[in-house]
Write a protein that holds these residues in place. Sequence first.
Motif, PDB file in Angstrom:
ATOM      1  N   PRO A  13       5.335   4.386   8.257  1.00  0.00           N
ATOM      2  CA  PRO A  13       4.643   5.268   9.572  1.00  0.00           C
ATOM      3  C   PRO A  13       5.575   5.956   9.758  1.00  0.00           C
ATOM      4  N   HIS A  14       6.570   6.855   9.327  1.00  0.00           N
ATOM      5  CA  HIS A  14       7.145   8.153   9.491  1.00  0.00           C
ATOM      6  C   HIS A  14       6.740   9.321   8.964  1.00  0.00           C
ATOM      7  N   ALA A  15       5.698   9.378   7.697  1.00  0.00           N
ATOM      8  CA  ALA A  15       5.312  10.377   7.756  1.00  0.00           C
ATOM      9  C   ALA A  15       3.600  10.518   7.762  1.00  0.00           C
ATOM     10  N   ARG A  16       3.422  11.679   8.201  1.00  0.00           N
ATOM     11  CA  ARG A  16       1.538  12.030   8.580  1.00  0.00           C
ATOM     12  C   ARG A  16       1.003  12.094   8.147  1.00  0.00           C
ATOM     13  N   VAL A  17      -0.197  11.478   7.381  1.00  0.00           N
ATOM     14  CA  VAL A  17      -1.218  11.642   6.298  1.00  0.00           C
ATOM     15  C   VAL A  17      -1.679  12.165   5.619  1.00  0.00           C
ATOM     16  N   THR A  18      -1.633  13.238   4.740  1.00  0.00           N
ATOM     17  CA  THR A  18      -2.551  14.717   4.587  1.00  0.00           C
ATOM     18  C   THR A  18      -3.990  13.508   3.672  1.00  0.00           C
ATOM     19  N   PHE A  19      -4.415  15.153   3.680  1.00  0.00           N
ATOM     20  CA  PHE A  19      -5.582  14.770   1.745  1.00  0.00           C
ATOM     21  C   PHE A  19      -5.384  14.897   0.818  1.00  0.00           C
ATOM     22  N   LYS A  20      -3.828  15.212   1.193  1.00  0.00           N
ATOM     23  CA  LYS A  20      -3.382  14.818  -0.468  1.00  0.00           C
ATOM     24  C   LYS A  20      -3.343  13.474  -0.205  1.00  0.00           C
ATOM     25  N   ARG A  21      -2.411  13.127   0.099  1.00  0.00           N
ATOM     26  CA  ARG A  21      -1.481  12.120  -0.216  1.00  0.00           C
ATOM     27  C   ARG A  21      -2.904  10.555  -0.500  1.00  0.00           C
ATOM     28  N   LEU A  22      -4.287  10.969   0.699  1.00  0.00           N
ATOM     29  CA  LEU A  22      -5.416  10.104   0.672  1.00  0.00           C
ATOM     30  C   LEU A  22      -5.881   9.916  -0.648  1.00  0.00           C
ATOM     31  N   GLY A  23      -5.550  11.182  -1.051  1.00  0.00           N
ATOM     32  CA  GLY A  23      -6.448  11.143  -2.395  1.00  0.00           C
ATOM     33  C   GLY A  23      -6.113  10.083  -3.686  1.00  0.00           C
ATOM     34  N   GLU A  24      -4.756  10.631  -3.498  1.00  0.00           N
ATOM     35  CA  GLU A  24      -3.291   9.929  -4.283  1.00  0.00           C
ATOM     36  C   GLU A  24      -3.483   8.011  -4.308  1.00  0.00           C
ATOM     37  N   ALA A  25      -3.718   7.484  -3.181  1.00  0.00           N
ATOM     38  CA  ALA A  25      -4.098   6.544  -3.371  1.00  0.00           C
ATOM     39  C   ALA A  25      -5.410   5.757  -3.130  1.00  0.00           C
ATOM     40  N   LEU A  26      -6.087   7.346  -3.329  1.00  0.00           N
ATOM     41  CA  LEU A  26      -7.064   6.313  -3.491  1.00  0.00           C
ATOM     42  C   LEU A  26      -8.100   6.536  -5.340  1.00  0.00           C
ATOM     43  N   GLY A  27      -7.223   7.662  -5.581  1.00  0.00           N
ATOM     44  CA  GLY A  27      -7.480   7.666  -7.186  1.00  0.00           C
ATOM     45  C   GLY A  27      -8.728   8.830  -7.792  1.00  0.00           C
ATOM     46  N   VAL A  28      -8.363   9.787  -6.071  1.00  0.00           N
ATOM     47  CA  VAL A  28      -9.226  11.056  -6.235  1.00  0.00           C
ATOM     48  C   VAL A  28      -8.879  11.741  -6.263  1.00  0.00           C
TER      49      VAL A  28
END
Length: 217
Positions: free
Chosen positions: A29-44
């Motif tokens: 909740p305290h971090a703005r989600v980046t495309f980089k973080r999304l990629g890590e979460a999705l494995g892409v």
Amino acid sequence: MSEESAPKRARLDRRVIVDAILRLAREEPHARVTFKRLGEALGVDATAMYRHFRNKEELTRAALDRLSAIAVAEAEASGGGWRERLEAHLLRIAELSLEHPSIAAEGAILDPAGPGDVAGDEFVLARLSEAGLDGAELIRAYAAVSGFALAQSAAMAQEVMARRGAARDGSIPWISGFGSVELSDFPLVSRHRDALLAIDGMAVYRAGVSAILDSVA
């Protein structure tokens, strides 16, 4: 690592990515989600997001639209008269904002303009119409309801992001204190000091919704 034990990559589409950003907004909740973080979460690779969304703003609009759709669907199922259903809808907007603060904090400046957002407009207008409003009165009441809910829910989301460890239930105090101000110079503030300090964000939200709907009734 064998092929069988390697993590499977998500099959990306817009829905999967929106699911992921909302999940991360809930879990971090305290971090703005980046495309980089999304990629890590999705494995892409992060660049894969650009095949589905032009930029982070477009993705955030889609996530806000999804939250709007959820609030409408749950309020539609809540039952009751126009006021009960509208209150349920507005309360759910606040709750979803607190659950996904990094997304909801953008709600005050980004207009989703998607089907979920328009469904929210339709829901509010329908309930106010049931209350007997029409024409200019209907639009004025819609503006008051939607403007207040949007501004205050986004403000509560921003407060959650700014205060690590803060509860996501709207319990952050509305007034944190009066500093070194001599309250004897302000008799009403002095008399109601404890009650004022007891107000939290959700109390302000509920009071605002009640005041607006009282005027409609």
